[in-house]
Design an enzyme around this catalytic site. Structure first.
Site, short mmCIF file in Angstrom:
data_model
loop_
_atom_site.label_atom_id
_atom_site.label_comp_id
_atom_site.label_asym_id
_atom_site.label_seq_id
_atom_site.Cartn_x
_atom_site.Cartn_y
_atom_site.Cartn_z
N GLU A 128 -5.12 0.04 -7.30
CA GLU A 128 -4.07 0.92 -7.81
C GLU A 128 -3.05 0.07 -8.56
OE1 GLU A 128 -3.71 4.56 -4.66
OE2 GLU A 128 -2.97 2.60 -3.99
N ASN A 180 -3.76 6.74 -0.53
CA ASN A 180 -3.20 7.11 0.77
C ASN A 180 -2.60 8.51 0.76
OD1 ASN A 180 -3.88 4.80 2.20
ND2 ASN A 180 -2.05 3.70 1.54
N HIS A 213 -2.38 -2.81 -6.00
CA HIS A 213 -2.81 -2.61 -4.61
C HIS A 213 -4.32 -2.75 -4.51
CE1 HIS A 213 -3.54 0.36 -1.09
NE2 HIS A 213 -3.46 -0.89 -0.65
N SER A 261 0.82 -1.21 0.00
CA SER A 261 0.00 0.00 0.00
C SER A 261 0.85 1.26 0.00
CB SER A 261 -0.92 0.01 1.23
OG SER A 261 -0.15 -0.01 2.42
#
Length: 531
Positions: free
Chosen positions: A449, A487, A437, A416
């Site tokens: 992702e 993130n 991801h 991540s």
């Protein structure tokens, strides 16, 4: 019985009359894989209803589709988006209501023979029929998803469905906005029967013998029913509007209820949140399809997942449910057993929620092989590493994997946040390394992702994107930079909320403001959830 040659031809709808004097209207939009309701299609349906009303010899009417996987996908969303901005939505919705009312008021019995996706207005037209028969094909799914787009079912969905299946069930269908499988639809009363696709029209003819259906209206909802609890307020006001109509429809006339539908959808169409939800829908569809690849990509049949923890077992379960055989590998039998137990739980939950049959779940489970032993991966086209988020551990795994993998094997990491390029540096084929991801829980989160390392080849990128779409995920390409995309956006958002809280603002006020804006939950609650 086959339909006789059409006695009239329209560009969107074909009309045929059998020697049994049953008329069939077959939706078949030219040069398109889907049928939709735009103004032209509504006008043509209206013209066909003129014919049906004036032919006293007809004994019944069947609505059907010629498409392989779409019955009718609903109203043209591009038209709705334009009309929501121009103020023309009222006339379009009112026209649809008038035409569907004509269908509902026909003196002959009417049956919708549903094969393929029947969503929104595509299901509402079936509600204007006396009966609904669905094919048992996996492509057949139906429901009223308008509230997920900031709208409500306004072609009679909020009015006719409660009269058909009761207020409580109608609220569940409309407020959740889900599409249901044929069996799920049958259990709710959304359809009357299920038939094999090749028997659909014959079964529809048989249903004509029941004559016109009489809907007296169901009883009001049970006081305190969870299905009829007011939806929590969010930036999307559509569930609230739908709830008000569903809760009131049985105590007023159908005409009054339809007027409420019209006023509600016109009001919602003006809202920025609705227009953004529709735009987001188009963006998601664009990413699902992607851009055409210059080279054909091989379908992935065999894959391996390294690491049987929460993410690894979740990925293995999802792949197996999508027809991919999976080797699930970890260092200890205990971890494998725990991962397989997680997979079993996910499959059991999917069966319980009606998302798949027990037979499909059984087939999915059988595609997973758990192992603690290193093995040849030369025939595996895709390997996904989901080990602990520690760079030294991942590097060791990648060194081993690239020695075991075949010349065409893509080795992907589910990290991540860690740099993918650093992992590629320790392999003998860095051009085959990429990040993919997944988000937790894998079975419910569509986004993945796809992280492009500096060494990743164009071929690896295209094959990974094709694989993500093959397994029903929504891939977004991101750079190999700290936090990637999600993130990188998420953490500043959470930190800002935490700083507001530390400055003395109440947690409920922070969370409520973001929920009102449209987030599924507030940032402070999210911090509590993810830890």
């Amino acid at each position: 019985m086959k339909v006789m040659p059409a006695v009239a031809t329209a560009s969107m709808i074909r009309r045929g009359i059998g020697d049994d004097h049953i008329c069939t209207l077959i939706f078949d939009r030219p040069e398109s894989g889907a049928n939709i309701f735009d103004a032209a299609t509504l006008d043509e349906l209206n013209e066909h209803l003129d014919f049906v009303e004036n032919d006293a010899s007809l004994r019944g009417l069947i609505i059907a589709s010629a498409k392989k996987s779409i019955f009718i996908a609903g109203a043209d969303l591009k038209t709705l988006l334009q009309q929501s901005q121009s103020g023309e939505m009222r006339e379009f919705i009112a026209k649809g209501q008038r035409i569907f009312n004509r269908l509902a008021d026909l003196k002959i019995p009417t049956v919708a023979a549903i094969h393929g996706a029947s969503a929104g207005g595509g299901y509402e037209v079936t509600l204007a029929c006396d009966y609904r028969i669905a094919s048992d094909d996996p492509a057949t799914r139906m429901g009223l998803p308008e509230t997920t787009l900031g709208l409500i079912p306004a072609w009679g969905g909020c009015t006719r469905l409660p009269r058909l299946i009761g207020v409580e069930k109608a609220a569940e269908v409309i407020l959740k906005g889900k599409l249901y499988s044929p069996k799920g639809a049958l259990s709710l009363g959304l359809v009357d029967e299920i038939a094999p696709r090749d028997q659909l029209l014959d079964r529809a003819r048989e249903k004509m013998r029941a004559g016109k259906r009489k809907l007296e209206g169901r009883a009001p909802a049970t006081p305190g029913s969870p299905e009829l609890a007011p939806p929590r307020q969010t930036g999307n006001r559509a569930p609230e509007h739908a709830y008000q109509i569903i809760n009131k429809t049985l105590s007023i006339s159908p005409d009054e209820s339809l007027r409420m539908e019209l006023e509600a959808i016109v009001d919602l169409g003006k809202k920025e949140s609705t227009q953004n939800l529709i735009r987001n829908f188009f963006l998601a569809e664009k990413y699902k399809k992607g851009t055409p690849s210059r080279t054909a990509t091989e379908r992935v049949i065999h894959a391996a997942v390294i690491g049987a923890g929460v993410m690894g077992s979740g990925i293995a379960q999802w792949l197996s449910s999508r027809g991919v055989t999976v080797i699930l590998r970890d260092i200890a039998r205990e971890q494998i057993d725990r991962g397989l137990a997680n997979i079993e739980k996910t499959y059991a939950d999917a069966v319980k929620r009606g998302l798949m049959t027990e037979e499909k779940a059984k087939q999915g489970r059988a595609r997973i092989c758990g192992s603690t032993a290193p093995m040849e991966l030369r025939d595996v086209l895709f390997v996904i590493e989901a080990a602990s988020e520690k760079m030294n551990i991942k590097k060791e795994v990648f060194r081993e994997l690239t020695m075991e993998a075949g010349p065409k094997t893509i080795v992907a990491t589910n990290t991540s946040a860690l740099p993918v390029s650093e992992l590629a540096d320790v392999t003998v084929s860095p051009e085959h390394v990429i990040g993919i991801h997944f988000f937790n829980p894998v079975s419910r989160m569509k986004l993945v992702e796809v992280v492009i390392a500096k060494q990743t080849s164009d071929e690896t990128r295209e094959r990974t994107l094709a694989f993500a779409r093959q397994i029903g995920k929504l891939p977004v390409v991101v750079r190999d930079s700290p936090g990637f995309l999600v993130n990188r956006v998420l953490f500043p958002y959470l930190l800002d909320a935490a700083e507001l809280f530390e400055s003395g603002l109440e947690a409920d006020k922070i969370d409520s403001a973001l929920v009102q804006w449209g987030m599924p939950m507030g940032p402070l609650r999210l911090i509590d959830e993810i830890g």
